[in-house]
Design an enzyme around this catalytic site. Structure first.
Site, PDB file in Angstrom:
ATOM      1  N   GLU A 193      39.134  36.791  39.185  1.00 28.12           N
ATOM      2  CA  GLU A 193      37.687  36.264  39.154  1.00 28.12           C
ATOM      3  C   GLU A 193      36.768  36.678  38.091  1.00 28.12           C
ATOM      4  OE1 GLU A 193      35.802  36.538  42.926  1.00 28.12           O
ATOM      5  OE2 GLU A 193      37.247  35.017  43.740  1.00 28.12           O
ATOM      6  N   TYR A 259      36.542  28.432  48.471  1.00 32.96           N
ATOM      7  CA  TYR A 259      36.246  28.850  50.035  1.00 32.96           C
ATOM      8  C   TYR A 259      35.511  27.811  50.751  1.00 32.96           C
ATOM      9  CZ  TYR A 259      38.089  33.341  49.045  1.00 32.96           C
ATOM     10  OH  TYR A 259      39.080  34.732  48.802  1.00 32.96           O
ATOM     11  N   GLU A 316      43.449  31.794  45.823  1.00 30.62           N
ATOM     12  CA  GLU A 316      42.342  32.305  46.936  1.00 30.62           C
ATOM     13  C   GLU A 316      41.924  30.899  47.589  1.00 30.62           C
ATOM     14  OE1 GLU A 316      39.508  35.375  46.570  1.00 30.62           O
ATOM     15  OE2 GLU A 316      40.864  36.593  45.108  1.00 30.62           O
TER      16      GLU A 316
END
Length: 515
Positions: A193, A259, A316
């Site tokens: 990230e 997410y 992720e």
């Protein structure tokens, strides 16, 4: 009696459907890309009790363990056929200095985990302990290096420490610390990230840093890992575009993070339990957005990498809710419900559809953190609905994807939100069987599905069903099997087969086709 009711429910052959039928047609004659087993990868970060307490208890613990790792947790994860584990982060990776986690544990420095809760980091779990875990699981290792606060020298020395079979000082240090032969390092990530916690960089700046660090990462050919660049997130495709354009010959994959948040707002995400149907559909609608995000990133890869050498690694992903009341906000503990199992299955089906480029994904995270497989409390352990979804989909690991067409797929609607009522994916497994996964997104209505395999006669389907009475049904230490798979089967009549999917259901079956 409870199990019998579920089994009867699972015998869902419907001779005269009460609802409009969704047609699912599998084109077994035109196989697609192989679904890389690493699509079912896991992620373990130094975060909350995801590693310490949740998995690592130390060799001296009264909780049964092997080399410090809990036997019950390792056994449960082995049953998932975990193909790969990413470690040590996450945001933690860009503050992690690998030498802190080597040598006698009693002499390792104690640091502060500034990203997650401000708690002490003992460094009891380091390189050797991590490789003990993946070797016990029979999994590959994906190690994320520290680009944010580290140096090219530190990163290159870590790679040498793990991979060298020479008599160098670093290789001999590894031997002194208990490991004679090099570790099997399958993947190495250069930063994490970089757009945020990994350094607040621009894509152009990071790509220059990536190439700088990468030029010093040298390993013998026999033990050389594949290198992964830190990519973008959400709707941002610029990271994939810049990296695949300017570092096309320097990377094997580009990471991508997304997410699923019910509200779509980081400030107030929504509760893990006690939600209404509006939040149910909002969660599913938001998770389905990843399909378009992957498509847009793949378009950038296709432009810059027409030979398809670079993979898109969704390392992720998963649900992210408000933390449970009374827990440390930095530990990211949330309950795991039937909704999470449906989210997982929807994502699996999307990843399968993009198997040509999506060659790895890592759900966040393995134990006690976010959308976990397992929840522990001291010596107790429970399996979550997400765990069961992963276990049901094991046959898709390294299977060959097959095209699936859906007709009359009546939308599921709540207010102004509408999503497909049924999601499907099919593949030819390594076992030679034809596997089909179906998801009914509607939490209140069953749906009839008519199956067709290129006009061939279908004899039967046999597999498992995962459903529950309530949208937020979940397993607890008092009731550990509230949500668990039950047998599901149906037989054809005249070569045709229809099954009734219960509401809010995930089904994975082997389809028996007559010669």
């Amino acid at each position: 009696m409870h199990a019998l009711k579920h089994t009867v429910l699972a015998l869902a052959f419907a001779a005269a459907p009460a609802f409009a039928q969704v047609s699912v047609t599998i084109d077994a004659a035109h196989p697609g890309a192989v679904i890389n087993k690493n699509v079912y990868g896991q992620f373990a970060e130094h975060l909350g009790t995801g590693i310490y307490e949740g998995m690592w208890v130390g060799p001296g613990s009264k909780i049964p363990n092997t080399k410090g790792w809990r036997n019950d947790v390792v056994g449960a994860l082995k049953d998932l056929h975990v193909p790969l584990v990413r470690w040590p982060g996450g945001c933690f990776a860009d503050e992690y200095h690998w030498r802190d986690g080597t040598g006698p544990r009693a002499k390792r420095p104690v640091k502060v985990n500034t990203n997650w809760g401000g708690v002490e980091e003992s460094n009891a779990v380091g390189t050797h302990e991590f490789f003990d875990l993946v070797e016990m699981l029979g999994a590959d290792a994906y190690v994320n290096g520290n680009l944010g606060s580290g140096t090219p020298q530190e990163m290159s020395e870590w790679v040498e420490y793990m991979t060298s079979d020479s008599k160098s000082t670093l290789a001999n240090l590894r031997r002194k610390n208990g490991r004679e032969k090099p570790f099997k390092l399958a993947y190495f990530g250069i930063g994490n990230e970089a757009w945020g916690c990994g350094g607040n960089m621009t894509p152009e700046y990071y790509t220059g840093m990536y190439k700088h660090f990468k030029s010093f990462l040298k390993a013998p050919e026999a033990t050389r890992p594949k290198f992964i660049a830190s990519g973008g997130n959400d709707n941002d495709t610029k990271w994939t575009d810049v990296i695949s354009r300017d570092a096309a010959h320097e990377t094997d994959g580009i990471s991508f993070h997304y997410y699923t948040i019910p509200t779509g707002k980081w400030e107030v995400k929504g509760a893990a339990t006690g939600f209404d149907e509006a939040q149910w559909i909002a969660t599913l609608a938001n998770t389905l957005k990843i399909d378009g995000m992957i498509t847009n990133n793949v378009a950038k890869l296709d432009k810059n990498d027409p030979d398809k050498k670079i993979g898109l690694f969704v390392d992720e992903w998963g649900t992210w809710y408000d933390v449970e009341k009374g827990t440390n906000a930095g530990f990211l503990f949330q309950q795991n419900t039937m909704r999470d199992a449906v989210v997982a299955a929807l994502n699996f089906n999307i990843f399968h559809a993009h198997a040509e480029r999506v060659r790895m994904t890592n759900i966040a995270q393995m134990v006690n953190v976010l959308q976990a497989m397992i929840i522990t409390d001291k010596d107790k352990m429970i399996l979550t609905p997400t765990y069961h979804a992963y276990q049901m989909y094991v046959p898709f690991q390294d299977a060959t994807s097959l095209p699936v067409a859906l007709a009359n797929n009546v939308p599921y609607r709540v207010g102004g939100v509408s999503i497909p009522g049924v999601s499907a994916s099919a593949a030819r497994g390594k076992d030679g069987k034809l596997w089909l996964a179906l998801v009914n997104t509607n939490p209140g209505q069953p749906v009839d599905v008519a199956l067709d395999v290129g006009g061939r006669h279908i004899a039967a389907v046999n597999g498992q069903l995962l459903t529950a009475a309530a949208m937020d049904a979940h397993n607890t230490f008092q009731q550990a099997t509230t949500v668990k798979p039950v047998p599901f089967s149906a037989r054809a009549a005249g070569g045709k087969l229809s099954v009734k999917l219960p509401a809010k259901a995930v089904v994975v079956v082997a389809v028996e086709v007559q010669p």
